[in-house]
Design a protein around this motif. Structure first.
Motif, mmCIF file in Angstrom:
data_model
loop_
_atom_site.group_PDB
_atom_site.id
_atom_site.type_symbol
_atom_site.label_atom_id
_atom_site.label_comp_id
_atom_site.label_asym_id
_atom_site.label_seq_id
_atom_site.Cartn_x
_atom_site.Cartn_y
_atom_site.Cartn_z
ATOM 1 N N UNK A 1 0.831 -1.211 0.000
ATOM 2 C CA UNK A 1 0.000 0.000 0.000
ATOM 3 C C UNK A 1 0.860 1.253 0.000
ATOM 4 N N UNK B 1 -4.958 -8.598 -3.140
ATOM 5 C CA UNK B 1 -5.831 -7.828 -2.249
ATOM 6 C C UNK B 1 -5.589 -6.326 -2.423
ATOM 7 N N UNK C 1 -7.032 -4.909 -5.577
ATOM 8 C CA UNK C 1 -8.482 -4.750 -5.523
ATOM 9 C C UNK C 1 -8.861 -3.538 -4.682
ATOM 10 N N UNK C 2 -8.213 -3.446 -3.519
ATOM 11 C CA UNK C 2 -8.533 -2.328 -2.628
ATOM 12 C C UNK C 2 -8.224 -1.013 -3.317
#
Lengths: 428, 209
Positions: free
Chosen positions: B144, B201, B204-205
């Motif tokens: 992230x 993940x 997608x986020x």
């Protein structure tokens, strides 16, 4: 001696004759389902990270831990994204329907399945609030928590009215729900989905069987022997679960209080200062600083918290003192919600506290809610006088449908939809 | 009558067992602890020592850095990412903090500490589970933060914690050390299975945001 016997037999008559605390069980049903619903909606953007197949607490990690402790979660049946989305959606849906009290018993089971499935999937994501909801979702299954303030109560009332007019009322939804859930339960059991700890599977099967028996017996006449017997058993189980719920709330406060007494910070009166200065529990640093600025205030709150938590279980023997402490605790939890950034924990605790609210207050609350809704939905004043009458605090009704009728006349009159589902069959 | 007796016994037994579960270790739990555990676990487990016996008086800041193999084939070590500070910023001014911000890393670290000895060696199954968990959290959060850079791949991660005492209230006159205690874990290599899902993940986020 005679007096004692009389007293005992009166007590037995009370716990077998009615499902006690209809308003209290209804308010905790609404409280816990609303808390869980709001939590699920709030975490919607984070649901995958918390409980999904690609959470950092991966499916594989969860599987290893669950193989060790045997806890129940439907999310172990598949690691697919679609299955996860279905379970999450069902958890949301069952919360809404339990809140509304639609097929309350079945929904309470589904609610429990939703709570356990998500929480047990990722145990390390939760906190005290999750723990409360976890326990209460299990206990709620055993209560008749839809006697008032529920669509079920309205349905029962309408069915009674229809029967009084000599009409025949048939329930189609109940049997369909029962057959569908039975089929699912059997499939899952045969597929080995319930091979962990025995408790939850046993509970699921027991409730399913009980609902079936209720349906079968419900077809016989109102005063028939088996029906009376079933009613008594259901009442006794409800009352037992209610005792457990209240004891659980007392245990929470007693544990929290008695352990605090042993802590040096709670003794020297500075304990409350510290959480307000933890980075994880201070969403409003300026507010935290203001609250923690005055040493005397901090000390009073520190001592007050311990005193209230330790004292609460004992005050249950005195109505008035209990109500004062209850108000104090609810306010403290509301403050914690904001200052420590724990809104869902606080909501869950307030919901648990609500089981001790007095009936007269709850009925007044119901009256206000019904009037507010009547005003919002813009119905004429015609519906409102009835609401007011129905919710004036009165003597304890013999609970069950009688109490339900009085209390939810308000909800019923204000609403006026739903001509179907008019049979009492699956109210157990 | 039978139903009444059965329910009464069940209610008393349940309350008694849960009481023994939350009570301190005592004569009864020493003798019959296995009976209590058998009933209470897994679904009735509970812990209500809320801020007790003492509230936590330290801020634990968990930080992570990575060794990245870049697109050019070199190995680069990133700076430290203060994950707890990231959580803290997400919680600041937030009336509804998410469990991902308030509990995920905090409890994962507690889990690690509780399942490891003082030499950072894992104790039992839970020890190894907690290491994998921390690895995956590191990958998720580094991803992230874009730590690997374009085309880069995280090869190894390293955690450290900085524990700082909360300054005692000014009126108490108490003094505690304001020097943080640092605990640095060894470098952990990251296997493909740790990586797989969490990278997806993050994508997608990111797409959803």
């Amino acid at each position: 001696m005679n007096a004692a016997v009389l007293c005992v037999s009166r007590g037995i008559a009370r716990v077998t004759g009615a499902a006690l605390g209809p308003y209290q069980t209804a308010v905790i049903r609404i409280g816990f389902s609303a808390t869980w619903l709001l939590f699920l909606l709030r975490e919607l953007p984070h649901r995958g990270e918390l409980y999904g197949p690609d959470s950092p607490w991966s499916h594989d990690l969860a599987e290893q831990l669950i193989a060790d402790n045997g806890s129940f979660t439907a999310l172990m049946w598949s690691d697919g994204r679609a299955w996860f989305e279905i379970v999450y959606a069902l958890a949301v849906l069952s919360s809404v329907l339990l809140l509304l009290g639609w097929r309350t018993r079945t929904m309470s089971v589904l609610f429990m399945v939703g709570v356990l499935s998500l929480q047990n999937r990722s145990v390390f994501m939760g906190d005290g609030g999750d723990n409360v909801i976890h326990l209460m979702s299990i206990y709620l299954v055993l209560t008749r928590c839809g006697q008032v303030w529920s669509l079920d109560a309205r349905r029962a009332r309408r069915a009674a009215a229809a029967r009084a007019r000599g009409e025949r009322v048939a329930d189609r939804v109940g049997p369909v729900l029962w057959c569908a859930s039975g089929f699912l339960l059997l499939t899952v059991t045969l597929a080995g989905g319930l091979d962990g700890d025995w408790f939850v599977p046993a509970l699921l099967w027991a409730v399913w069987l009980a609902l079936g028996v209720w349906w079968a017996v419900g077809r016989s006449a109102e005063g028939s022997q088996p029906r009376i017997l079933l009613d008594v058993v259901t009442n006794v189980v409800h009352n037992g679960a209610l005792v457990v719920i209240m004891a659980e709330a007392c245990l929470i406060y007693a544990t929290a209080g008695w352990y605090k007494i042993q802590g040096s910070r709670w003794q020297d009166g500075t304990a409350v200062y510290y959480p307000l200065h933890l980075d994880y529990f201070s969403p409003w640093p300026a507010l935290s600083d203001a609250l923690a600025a005055n040493g005397t205030m901090v000390m009073l709150i520190t001592y007050g918290t311990v005193a209230v938590q330790v004292a609460f279980p004992f005050t249950l023997f005195n109505r008035r003192v209990k109500n004062v402490l209850l108000a104090a605790m609810m306010i403290e939890h509301a403050v914690i919600a904001v200052t420590l950034g724990l809104p869902f924990f606080s909501l869950a605790m307030i919901a648990a506290d609500a089981v001790f609210l007095p009936t007269s207050f709850l009925r007044r609350l119901g009256g206000w809610a019904a009037r507010a809704r009547g005003r919002l939905s813009g119905r004429g004043p015609a519906g409102n006088p009835a609401d007011g009458r129905a919710t004036v605090p009165g003597p304890r009704t013999r609970a069950g449908t009688a109490g339900g009728t009085a209390g939810t006349a308000a909800a019923g009159t204000a609403d006026g939809k739903d001509p179907e589902h008019t049979r009492v069959g699956f109210r157990a | 009558m039978v139903a009444l007796a059965v329910v009464a016994v069940a209610v008393c037994a349940h309350i008694g067992l849960v009481f023994l579960h939350v009570a301190p270790s005592n004569t009864l739990t020493k003798q019959h602890g296995d009976v209590v555990d058998e009933w209470v676990f897994p679904e009735f487990e509970q812990n209500w020592k809320l801020f007790a016996p003492n509230p936590l008086q330290q801020n634990v800041s968990v930080q992570v850095r990575a060794e990245v193999s870049t697109a050019g084939g070199e190995i680069r070590t990133t700076g430290w990412y203060d994950l707890s500070a990231e959580d803290g910023r997400a919680i600041d001014g937030n009336p509804l903090p998410s469990h991902t911000q308030q509990n995920e890393l905090r409890r994962a670290w507690d889990f690690f500490v509780a399942s490891h000895d003082s030499d950072d060696r894992p104790v039992g199954l839970r020890g190894t589970l907690s290491e994998t968990y921390l690895r995956r959290i590191a990958l998720l959060r580094l991803d992230r933060d874009g730590a690997a850079g374009p085309g880069g791949v995280v090869e190894r991660v390293q955690y450290r914690s900085r524990t700082t005492n909360v300054e005692p209230p000014p009126w108490s006159g108490e003094k505690v050390s304001d020097r943080p205690i640092v605990r640095e874990l060894p470098w952990w290599s990251v296997s493909a299975e740790n990586r797989g899902a969490s990278a997806g993940q993050a994508e997608r986020e990111g797409g959803a945001a």
